[in-house]
Design an enzyme around this catalytic site. Sequence first.
Site, PDB file in Angstrom:
ATOM      1  N   SER A 146     -60.917  51.253  63.640  1.00  0.00           N
ATOM      2  CA  SER A 146     -59.781  51.680  64.526  1.00  0.00           C
ATOM      3  C   SER A 146     -60.523  51.679  65.939  1.00  0.00           C
ATOM      4  O   SER A 146     -59.746  51.998  66.946  1.00  0.00           O
ATOM      5  CB  SER A 146     -59.193  53.079  64.376  1.00  0.00           C
ATOM      6  OG  SER A 146     -60.051  54.018  63.839  1.00  0.00           O
TER       7      SER A 146
ATOM      8  N   ASN B  25     -55.635  52.518  69.870  1.00  0.00           N
ATOM      9  CA  ASN B  25     -56.235  53.822  70.129  1.00  0.00           C
ATOM     10  C   ASN B  25     -56.745  54.198  71.491  1.00  0.00           C
ATOM     11  O   ASN B  25     -56.903  55.470  71.933  1.00  0.00           O
ATOM     12  CB  ASN B  25     -57.292  53.878  69.095  1.00  0.00           C
ATOM     13  CG  ASN B  25     -56.765  54.297  67.661  1.00  0.00           C
ATOM     14  OD1 ASN B  25     -55.810  55.074  67.660  1.00  0.00           O
ATOM     15  ND2 ASN B  25     -57.298  53.631  66.747  1.00  0.00           N
TER      16      ASN B  25
ATOM     17  N   HIS C 256     -57.193  45.443  62.094  1.00  0.00           N
ATOM     18  CA  HIS C 256     -56.783  46.814  62.041  1.00  0.00           C
ATOM     19  C   HIS C 256     -55.436  47.096  61.719  1.00  0.00           C
ATOM     20  O   HIS C 256     -54.410  46.702  62.499  1.00  0.00           O
ATOM     21  CB  HIS C 256     -57.068  47.328  63.605  1.00  0.00           C
ATOM     22  CG  HIS C 256     -56.878  48.820  63.714  1.00  0.00           C
ATOM     23  ND1 HIS C 256     -56.647  49.438  64.898  1.00  0.00           N
ATOM     24  CD2 HIS C 256     -56.918  49.884  62.876  1.00  0.00           C
ATOM     25  CE1 HIS C 256     -56.378  50.585  64.687  1.00  0.00           C
ATOM     26  NE2 HIS C 256     -56.413  50.920  63.659  1.00  0.00           N
TER      27      HIS C 256
ATOM     28  N   GLU D   3     -53.700  44.600  64.224  1.00  0.00           N
ATOM     29  CA  GLU D   3     -54.306  44.260  65.577  1.00  0.00           C
ATOM     30  C   GLU D   3     -55.507  43.368  65.165  1.00  0.00           C
ATOM     31  O   GLU D   3     -56.283  43.921  64.247  1.00  0.00           O
ATOM     32  CB  GLU D   3     -55.176  45.425  66.316  1.00  0.00           C
ATOM     33  CG  GLU D   3     -54.392  46.192  67.380  1.00  0.00           C
ATOM     34  CD  GLU D   3     -54.903  47.228  68.003  1.00  0.00           C
ATOM     35  OE1 GLU D   3     -54.949  47.306  69.547  1.00  0.00           O
ATOM     36  OE2 GLU D   3     -55.700  48.331  67.356  1.00  0.00           O
TER      37      GLU D   3
HETATM   38  N1  CAA Z   1     -46.057  53.315  50.854  1.00  0.00           N
HETATM   39  C1  CAA Z   1     -44.795  52.665  50.998  1.00  0.00           C
HETATM   40  N2  CAA Z   1     -43.745  52.980  51.560  1.00  0.00           N
HETATM   41  C2  CAA Z   1     -43.766  54.185  52.401  1.00  0.00           C
HETATM   42  C3  CAA Z   1     -44.860  54.880  52.448  1.00  0.00           C
HETATM   43  C4  CAA Z   1     -45.961  54.535  51.797  1.00  0.00           C
HETATM   44  N3  CAA Z   1     -47.125  55.036  51.964  1.00  0.00           N
HETATM   45  N4  CAA Z   1     -44.668  55.930  53.342  1.00  0.00           N
HETATM   46  C5  CAA Z   1     -43.424  55.670  53.621  1.00  0.00           C
HETATM   47  N5  CAA Z   1     -42.714  54.794  53.146  1.00  0.00           N
HETATM   48  C6  CAA Z   1     -41.269  54.104  53.219  1.00  0.00           C
HETATM   49  C7  CAA Z   1     -40.422  54.941  52.623  1.00  0.00           C
HETATM   50  O1  CAA Z   1     -40.129  54.611  51.039  1.00  0.00           O
HETATM   51  C8  CAA Z   1     -39.259  54.622  53.320  1.00  0.00           C
HETATM   52  O2  CAA Z   1     -38.547  53.445  52.943  1.00  0.00           O
HETATM   53  P1  CAA Z   1     -36.920  53.395  53.402  1.00  0.00           P
HETATM   54  O3  CAA Z   1     -36.829  52.962  54.918  1.00  0.00           O
HETATM   55  O4  CAA Z   1     -36.464  52.028  52.344  1.00  0.00           O
HETATM   56  O5  CAA Z   1     -36.296  54.376  52.601  1.00  0.00           O
HETATM   57  C9  CAA Z   1     -39.806  54.534  54.816  1.00  0.00           C
HETATM   58  O6  CAA Z   1     -41.167  54.255  54.460  1.00  0.00           O
HETATM   59  C10 CAA Z   1     -39.623  55.700  55.620  1.00  0.00           C
HETATM   60  O7  CAA Z   1     -40.314  57.077  54.864  1.00  0.00           O
HETATM   61  P2  CAA Z   1     -39.513  58.203  54.533  1.00  0.00           P
HETATM   62  O8  CAA Z   1     -37.958  58.178  54.597  1.00  0.00           O
HETATM   63  O9  CAA Z   1     -40.128  58.923  53.536  1.00  0.00           O
HETATM   64  O10 CAA Z   1     -39.978  59.151  56.037  1.00  0.00           O
HETATM   65  P3  CAA Z   1     -39.714  58.899  57.396  1.00  0.00           P
HETATM   66  O11 CAA Z   1     -38.501  58.295  57.701  1.00  0.00           O
HETATM   67  O12 CAA Z   1     -40.250  60.159  58.030  1.00  0.00           O
HETATM   68  O13 CAA Z   1     -40.863  57.807  57.957  1.00  0.00           O
HETATM   69  C11 CAA Z   1     -42.919  57.332  58.418  1.00  0.00           C
HETATM   70  C12 CAA Z   1     -42.339  58.014  57.502  1.00  0.00           C
HETATM   71  C13 CAA Z   1     -42.906  55.880  58.184  1.00  0.00           C
HETATM   72  C14 CAA Z   1     -44.597  57.726  58.299  1.00  0.00           C
HETATM   73  C15 CAA Z   1     -42.626  57.803  60.197  1.00  0.00           C
HETATM   74  O14 CAA Z   1     -42.793  59.156  60.010  1.00  0.00           O
HETATM   75  C16 CAA Z   1     -43.660  56.949  61.133  1.00  0.00           C
HETATM   76  O15 CAA Z   1     -43.238  55.621  61.232  1.00  0.00           O
HETATM   77  N6  CAA Z   1     -44.457  57.719  61.677  1.00  0.00           N
HETATM   78  C17 CAA Z   1     -45.316  57.252  62.656  1.00  0.00           C
HETATM   79  C18 CAA Z   1     -46.626  56.546  62.012  1.00  0.00           C
HETATM   80  C19 CAA Z   1     -47.546  55.975  62.896  1.00  0.00           C
HETATM   81  O16 CAA Z   1     -47.689  56.350  63.995  1.00  0.00           O
HETATM   82  N7  CAA Z   1     -48.753  55.368  62.258  1.00  0.00           N
HETATM   83  C20 CAA Z   1     -49.823  54.856  63.027  1.00  0.00           C
HETATM   84  C21 CAA Z   1     -50.764  56.058  62.986  1.00  0.00           C
HETATM   85  S1  CAA Z   1     -52.206  55.311  63.665  1.00  0.00           S
HETATM   86  C22 CAA Z   1     -53.021  54.418  62.687  1.00  0.00           C
HETATM   87  O17 CAA Z   1     -52.788  54.283  61.720  1.00  0.00           O
HETATM   88  C23 CAA Z   1     -54.124  53.885  63.179  1.00  0.00           C
HETATM   89  C24 CAA Z   1     -55.134  54.487  63.778  1.00  0.00           C
HETATM   90  O18 CAA Z   1     -56.264  53.830  64.048  1.00  0.00           O
HETATM   91  C25 CAA Z   1     -55.607  55.900  63.577  1.00  0.00           C
END
Ligand code: CAA
Length: 284
Positions: free
Chosen positions: A120, A191, A141, A153
């Site tokens: 990342s 990031n 990424h 990315e």
């Molecule tokens: N695998 C498969 N499906 C998943 C899953 C997983 N691990 N986690 C969630 N889902 C699915 C759910 O089944 C749900 O599907 P539907 O739309 O069909 O219902 C959908 O994703 C949404 O999940 P939830 O309803 O359980 O919960 P939510 O609406 O609160 O969403 C979230 C959860 C998708 C995590 C949302 O909160 C979100 O987008 N959060 C931000 C995440 C983010 O910013 N990620 C980037 C982090 S930075 C990074 O990763 C890189 C780095 O370098 C640090």
Amino acid sequence: MTEIRTVGVIGAGTMGNGIAHVFARSGFPVFLYEVQQAALDRGLETMRKNLAREVAKGKLSAEEQDAALARITGTLDRTQLAACDLAVEAATERFEVKAALFAELDRTLPQEAILASNTSSISITRLAAQTKRPDRVIGMHFFNPVPVMTLVEVIRGLQTSQATFDAVHGVALALGKSPVEVHDAAGFVSNRVLMPMINEAIFAVMEGVATAEAVDQVFKLGMAHPMGPLTLADFIGLDVCLDIMRVLQEGIGDPKYRPCPLLVRMVDAGWLGRKSGRGFYTYS
Ligand code: CAA
């Protein structure tokens, strides 16, 4: 151009099991490599749960789920990676760990294979320098949760060839992802922008400007973020956030990237967020 048929994923943690999941779901045979059986078992179990969740949501049939699972070979034996055309490294976010792995992968995989890192923030050019094939080293990424987030990315190191870029860009599309081209600089784009925002949110809490809950509400209700920055920090892992801030501070050199002292203290205390049960919030 290297044709990518078989994929190796290095590390079965949060990112690694998600990456193996999306490759297997898209039809690629995958070797998922770990150093410890317990970590491999945990990763495979998470993948099974997440595939089952997709079946429950009607996004995948039970047959597709079984086929995806059948494409995954979990292994502790690095020599099995010799069958791969592409390796995606998703190990701990430390340069020394990744550097040793890249040197090892360079010895193990066929000469024409591509070595990608899910780093990342660590320099792709520096990782490429650990190998004898810097033209075939690239950043790939992914974002957590990998099965859900569509961005990849694709990071060009200084020596990454156009053929390598095209092959990895094509693979990202084959996974149903949206690749975005980025050049090699500390934190890339995601990031470089996200982590200072999270770090600043932690300063706001430390200085008593608002509670963690209030800061998160501001971003959820005012900017339509799905998670506020402190919930997101817990989700990513506070140790990962701290490592990335240190890479930004060292790589760019501007004091504005100094990690917030509260973030350092929380990591020292072992409060790493969701995975340790406590961060800005507590988890059962
Ligand atoms: N695998 C498969 N499906 C998943 C899953 C997983 N691990 N986690 C969630 N889902 C699915 C759910 O089944 C749900 O599907 P539907 O739309 O069909 O219902 C959908 O994703 C949404 O999940 P939830 O309803 O359980 O919960 P939510 O609406 O609160 O969403 C979230 C959860 C998708 C995590 C949302 O909160 C979100 O987008 N959060 C931000 C995440 C983010 O910013 N990620 C980037 C982090 S930075 C990074 O990763 C890189 C780095 O370098 C640090």
